[in-house]
Scaffold this active site. Structure first.
Site, PDB file in Angstrom:
ATOM      1  N   CYS A   2       0.830  -1.192   0.000  1.00 12.23           N
ATOM      2  CA  CYS A   2       0.000   0.000   0.000  1.00 12.23           C
ATOM      3  C   CYS A   2       0.866   1.245   0.000  1.00 12.23           C
ATOM      4  O   CYS A   2       2.070   1.185   0.166  1.00 12.23           O
ATOM      5  CB  CYS A   2      -0.880  -0.030   1.235  1.00 12.23           C
ATOM      6  SG  CYS A   2      -1.725  -1.605   1.413  1.00 12.23           S
ATOM      7  N   ARG A  27       1.669   1.898  -6.002  1.00  8.94           N
ATOM      8  CA  ARG A  27       1.947   0.942  -4.922  1.00  8.94           C
ATOM      9  C   ARG A  27       0.736   0.066  -4.625  1.00  8.94           C
ATOM     10  O   ARG A  27       0.826  -0.856  -3.812  1.00  8.94           O
ATOM     11  CB  ARG A  27       2.358   1.682  -3.650  1.00  8.94           C
ATOM     12  CG  ARG A  27       3.616   2.523  -3.801  1.00  8.94           C
ATOM     13  CD  ARG A  27       3.913   3.269  -2.517  1.00  8.94           C
ATOM     14  NE  ARG A  27       4.192   2.336  -1.460  1.00  8.94           N
ATOM     15  CZ  ARG A  27       5.413   1.853  -1.210  1.00  8.94           C
ATOM     16  NH1 ARG A  27       6.431   2.228  -1.947  1.00  8.94           N
ATOM     17  NH2 ARG A  27       5.614   0.978  -0.238  1.00  8.94           N
ATOM     18  N   TRP A  74      -3.250  -2.118  -1.674  1.00  7.31           N
ATOM     19  CA  TRP A  74      -3.062  -3.351  -2.438  1.00  7.31           C
ATOM     20  C   TRP A  74      -3.506  -4.445  -1.481  1.00  7.31           C
ATOM     21  O   TRP A  74      -2.846  -4.710  -0.466  1.00  7.31           O
ATOM     22  CB  TRP A  74      -1.599  -3.551  -2.821  1.00  7.31           C
ATOM     23  CG  TRP A  74      -1.403  -4.706  -3.741  1.00  7.31           C
ATOM     24  CD1 TRP A  74      -1.555  -4.704  -5.102  1.00  7.31           C
ATOM     25  CD2 TRP A  74      -1.015  -6.054  -3.407  1.00  7.31           C
ATOM     26  NE1 TRP A  74      -1.296  -5.959  -5.612  1.00  7.31           N
ATOM     27  CE2 TRP A  74      -0.965  -6.810  -4.602  1.00  7.31           C
ATOM     28  CE3 TRP A  74      -0.710  -6.709  -2.207  1.00  7.31           C
ATOM     29  CZ2 TRP A  74      -0.624  -8.170  -4.629  1.00  7.31           C
ATOM     30  CZ3 TRP A  74      -0.377  -8.061  -2.238  1.00  7.31           C
ATOM     31  CH2 TRP A  74      -0.333  -8.771  -3.440  1.00  7.31           C
ATOM     32  N   ASN A 100       0.630  -0.041   6.027  1.00  9.25           N
ATOM     33  CA  ASN A 100       1.203  -0.783   4.901  1.00  9.25           C
ATOM     34  C   ASN A 100       1.986  -1.946   5.508  1.00  9.25           C
ATOM     35  O   ASN A 100       2.880  -1.723   6.322  1.00  9.25           O
ATOM     36  CB  ASN A 100       2.146   0.109   4.088  1.00  9.25           C
ATOM     37  CG  ASN A 100       2.888  -0.712   3.019  1.00  9.25           C
ATOM     38  OD1 ASN A 100       2.428  -1.771   2.611  1.00  9.25           O
ATOM     39  ND2 ASN A 100       4.064  -0.233   2.637  1.00  9.25           N
ATOM     40  N   GLY A 101       1.621  -3.171   5.133  1.00  6.54           N
ATOM     41  CA  GLY A 101       2.306  -4.330   5.716  1.00  6.54           C
ATOM     42  C   GLY A 101       1.307  -5.421   6.045  1.00  6.54           C
ATOM     43  O   GLY A 101       0.137  -5.366   5.630  1.00  6.54           O
ATOM     44  N   GLU A 475      11.397 -13.114 -19.082  1.00  5.21           N
ATOM     45  CA  GLU A 475      11.008 -11.709 -18.895  1.00  5.21           C
ATOM     46  C   GLU A 475       9.911 -11.302 -19.871  1.00  5.21           C
ATOM     47  O   GLU A 475       8.923 -10.663 -19.499  1.00  5.21           O
ATOM     48  CB  GLU A 475      12.245 -10.800 -19.058  1.00  5.21           C
ATOM     49  CG  GLU A 475      11.983  -9.317 -19.192  1.00  5.21           C
ATOM     50  CD  GLU A 475      11.316  -8.634 -18.012  1.00  5.21           C
ATOM     51  OE1 GLU A 475      10.947  -7.461 -18.164  1.00  5.21           O
ATOM     52  OE2 GLU A 475      11.125  -9.296 -16.965  1.00  5.21           O
ATOM     53  N   LYS A 479       6.218 -10.027 -18.778  1.00  2.00           N
ATOM     54  CA  LYS A 479       5.659  -8.719 -19.165  1.00  2.00           C
ATOM     55  C   LYS A 479       4.287  -8.899 -19.795  1.00  2.00           C
ATOM     56  O   LYS A 479       3.343  -8.174 -19.495  1.00  2.00           O
ATOM     57  CB  LYS A 479       6.605  -7.994 -20.145  1.00  2.00           C
ATOM     58  CG  LYS A 479       7.780  -7.303 -19.465  1.00  2.00           C
ATOM     59  CD  LYS A 479       7.442  -6.120 -18.634  1.00  2.00           C
ATOM     60  CE  LYS A 479       7.653  -6.303 -17.142  1.00  2.00           C
ATOM     61  NZ  LYS A 479       8.892  -6.794 -16.659  1.00  2.00           N
ATOM     62  N   GLU A 482       1.796  -9.731 -17.073  1.00  2.00           N
ATOM     63  CA  GLU A 482       1.505  -8.565 -16.214  1.00  2.00           C
ATOM     64  C   GLU A 482       0.632  -7.551 -16.934  1.00  2.00           C
ATOM     65  O   GLU A 482      -0.376  -7.080 -16.422  1.00  2.00           O
ATOM     66  CB  GLU A 482       2.807  -7.854 -15.831  1.00  2.00           C
ATOM     67  CG  GLU A 482       3.656  -8.510 -14.790  1.00  2.00           C
ATOM     68  CD  GLU A 482       4.807  -7.581 -14.416  1.00  2.00           C
ATOM     69  OE1 GLU A 482       4.676  -6.859 -13.425  1.00  2.00           O
ATOM     70  OE2 GLU A 482       5.805  -7.559 -15.148  1.00  2.00           O
ATOM     71  N   HIS A 499      10.709 -31.405 -24.190  1.00  4.65           N
ATOM     72  CA  HIS A 499      10.536 -32.335 -23.066  1.00  4.65           C
ATOM     73  C   HIS A 499       9.162 -32.179 -22.409  1.00  4.65           C
ATOM     74  O   HIS A 499       9.008 -32.430 -21.214  1.00  4.65           O
ATOM     75  CB  HIS A 499      11.652 -32.106 -22.036  1.00  4.65           C
ATOM     76  CG  HIS A 499      13.023 -32.333 -22.610  1.00  4.65           C
ATOM     77  ND1 HIS A 499      13.499 -33.576 -22.961  1.00  4.65           N
ATOM     78  CD2 HIS A 499      13.998 -31.448 -22.940  1.00  4.65           C
ATOM     79  CE1 HIS A 499      14.717 -33.458 -23.462  1.00  4.65           C
ATOM     80  NE2 HIS A 499      15.047 -32.188 -23.471  1.00  4.65           N
ATOM     81  N   LYS A 598       3.894  -1.773  -7.483  1.00 11.05           N
ATOM     82  CA  LYS A 598       5.268  -1.545  -7.948  1.00 11.05           C
ATOM     83  C   LYS A 598       6.316  -2.107  -7.011  1.00 11.05           C
ATOM     84  O   LYS A 598       7.314  -2.694  -7.439  1.00 11.05           O
ATOM     85  CB  LYS A 598       5.487  -0.045  -8.136  1.00 11.05           C
ATOM     86  CG  LYS A 598       6.838   0.341  -8.677  1.00 11.05           C
ATOM     87  CD  LYS A 598       6.985  -0.068 -10.105  1.00 11.05           C
ATOM     88  CE  LYS A 598       8.321   0.208 -10.742  1.00 11.05           C
ATOM     89  NZ  LYS A 598       8.533  -0.477 -11.990  1.00 11.05           N
TER      90      LYS A 598
END
Ligand code: AGP
Length: 603
Positions: A2, A27, A74, A100-101, A475, A479, A482, A499, A598
């Protein structure tokens, strides 16, 4: 993770809280809330969704209270709804708090408090704080906060206001970032300096286990703390004409390469000059193994570093998933370097990995973008990315910057061992050319946009790469997941697809192949032949001038030739653009993808 902001001072708090909180929306953006207090009444608003949708109405509200706190969420504990939005408050609606936490023992504390008669209005862990402070409140807020914190396990950054001990904000931090902005007759509070840099550049960073009391006149913290100056401009948090921060930041990738190497290369001597490592140089001379750790995109950068360090610095290297690291039994010693990679410098999993490695005697180095962040403060030495503020939730320019600095680190470590001046010089000369090569890749943006539109009808994608470009396949897939979260994508090592995963492949399953003309080109071409024979639609990232590959694939994006170890810095750029454009084609907010934030400040 958050975002928290607060204000106390001579001006009305609400408009300041609105503009400050907007800057922290990256955030977390599930819900938001504001609380402000004046001599006779309070203002409280909690809503689901983004602040930007409410900004205009909020700025029209005429509430003069000069003290307030606000929060963008969040969701961790309790689903996304108004009841669970912050600020939370106690039974008597006298103590208001933002957090936040995560409180890990909240259920047990909740049962105790309910047995004592407290009524809970939300399903969050956070509301525990309000009732604990209410339980211990004897007229002094910071005393009650101190007692409440003794009961709590987990991590937190909190800001709280009490109507019965008004005209102060009490803050506390354990594991989640929290800063105080100092100005003339007013104070600002935030999880990140970005929220207050337009009001003040003088900040105090709270450390773990610290409690601060802020009044309009003064601040009080248990131990004296230096006031640091923020040295970056607010203009970096603007879109500069791009529709989205993510696109702006992708187009900054050539510049961040230039910034990452600026003043850090002695090309004639084939040496990399990384001043931030000087204080650890003695220990660095004695190291015999490297453990790289990080989360998400940062870990993928580390995987490219692993190939570089082993091939060019000849140092045994392995990459560890930060969130798994301390729950395994990592075998480290004082000749081990733990290299922690993090854009935000606040990722809790990576922070805990650093603390575990230091407990085991390893030298902890940081590769971090955010100046003054927790990882920068807790590592023994390190290198800053200098990539500037990255607002888009998806890491793009920071990744390119991480790869560039890992190449510099390879030369720095390699030249301490057997790397020759010639090889060192060759790598640095090529790094010097990279910004213009990267710009050439971006010149294909419109073409890549058309490809993204063409492929946007597909629901599943496989990304393939080998050696240095295997992490780039991971990556690229991350992306797309996301940013264009309505489609699924998987990054797979080019040699692994046969495989098992190849069972998925047919004409409905595009395969994006990163196949530069490098030491594993033939092997990657085999992988292309394998999926081609299953009618896969193939989009290849290949080296300019390679006509042969054109015959084997449906679409191709060319990248300029460079050293094999540096190809990832170029091959990732079209994949960042492809994900951004495909996300836009699906009508998604590519700066704030759903369910993401983020910097992840909880484990
Ligand atoms: C990448 O786009 C994501 N935002 C995420 O995977 C990120 O890389 C990860 O959370 C690590 O963040 P850090 O670099 O700030 O530590």
């Amino acid at each position: 993770m958050c975002g928290i902001v607060g204000y106390i001072g001579k001006n009305p708090a609400l408009p300041i809280l609105v503009s400050a909180l907007k800057r922290l929306e990256y955030r977390g953006y599930d819900s938001f809330g504001f609380f402000a207090l004046d001599d006779s009444s309070h203002f409280l608003l909690k809503k689901v969704g983004k602040i930007s949708e409410w900004e205009k109405r909020l700025l029209e509200i005429n509430f003069g209270g000069n003290i307030g706190i606000a929060h963008t969420r969040w969701a961790t504990t309790g689903k996304v709804d108004e009841r669970n939005a912050h600020p939370h408050y106690d039974c008597k609606e006298e103590i208001f708090l933002v957090h936040n936490g995560i409180i890990e023992n909240y259920q047990q504390l909740r049962e105790e408090l309910v047995r004592e008669g407290h009524q809970f209005k939300s399903d969050t862990d956070t509301e525990i704080f309000c009732h604990l402070i209410e339980k211990y409140f004897q007229g002094n807020l910071e005393e009650a906060v101190r007692e409440a914190l003794e009961k709590v396990q987990g991590n937190y950054a909190i800001a709280t206001i009490s109507k019965r001990d008004p005209n102060k904000i009490v803050l506390a931090r354990l594991g989640a970032p929290l800063l105080i902005g100092v100005s003339d007759g007013e104070y600002f509070i935030a999880s990140d300096p970005a929220a207050m840099v337009s009001y003040t550049r003088r900040v105090i960073t709270l450390d773990d286990n610290e409690i601060a009391v802020i009044t309009p006149q003064k601040h009080f913290i248990l131990k004296e703390k230096p006031i640091e100056n923020i040295d970056w401009e607010i203009k970096e948090a603007q879109k500069k004409g791009f529709s989205h921060f993510m696109l702006k930041e992708i187009f900054e990738e050539p510049e961040v390469i230039r910034e990452a190497v600026r003043g850090r290369m002695d090309i004639e001597k084939g040496l990399a000059v990384l001043g931030g490592l000087d204080q650890a140089s003695e220990r660095l001379d004695k190291i015999n193994n490297i453990v790289i750790t990080g989360c998400g995109t940062a870990r993928y950068a580390g995987m490219v570093g692993e190939y570089m360090f082993e091939e060019y610095a000849e140092i045994p290297t392995k990459v560890e998933v930060a969130s798994e690291f301390r729950y395994r039994k990592p075998l480290l010693n004082e000749r081990t370097v733990l290299l922690a990679i993090s854009q935000s410098g606040e990722t809790a999993d990576t922070l805990e990995a650093i603390r575990e490695a230091k407990r085991k005697g390893a030298l902890a180095l940081g590769l971090v973008n955010r100046v003054g962040s927790s990882i920068a403060r807790e590592t023994d030495a390190g290198v800053y990315n200098r990539a500037g503020l990255e607002v888009g939730v998806a890491a793009t320019k920071s990744f390119v910057s991480q790869l560039t600095i890992l190449a510099l680190l390879t030369v720095s470590l390699g030249r301490k061992k057997d790397m020759s001046l010639v090889i060192g010089k060759r790598i640095l000369e090529e790094l010097n050319r990279l910004p213009s090569l990267a710009s050439r890749v971006l010149e294909q943006a419109d073409y890549i946009k058309r490809l993204a539109q063409k492929y946007s009808k597909h629901k599943n994608f496989i990304y393939l790469g080998r050696k240095y470009n295997y992490p780039i396949a991971l990556e690229g897939a991350l992306k797309l997941k996301e940013i264009a979260w309505k489609v699924h994508a998987e990054g797979i090592c080019g040699g692994e697809i046969k495989h098992g995963p190849i069972a998925l492949v047919d004409e409905s399953f595009p395969v994006i192949c990163i196949v530069p003309s490098d030491s594993v080109y033939e092997k990657m071409r085999n992988a292309i032949e394998e999926v081609r024979s299953r009618n896969a639609k193939i989009l290849a990232i290949a080296t300019e001038g390679n006509q042969e590959i054109k015959e084997l694939v449906d679409d191709i994006i060319y990248i300029p030739k460079t050293l094999e170890m540096l190809t990832p810095i170029l091959s990732v750029i079209p994949l960042h653009l492809f994900a951004a454009y495909l996300g836009l084609e699906l009508g998604l907010d590519i700066d704030k993808p759903r369910n993401l934030a983020k910097s992840v400040t909880v484990e």
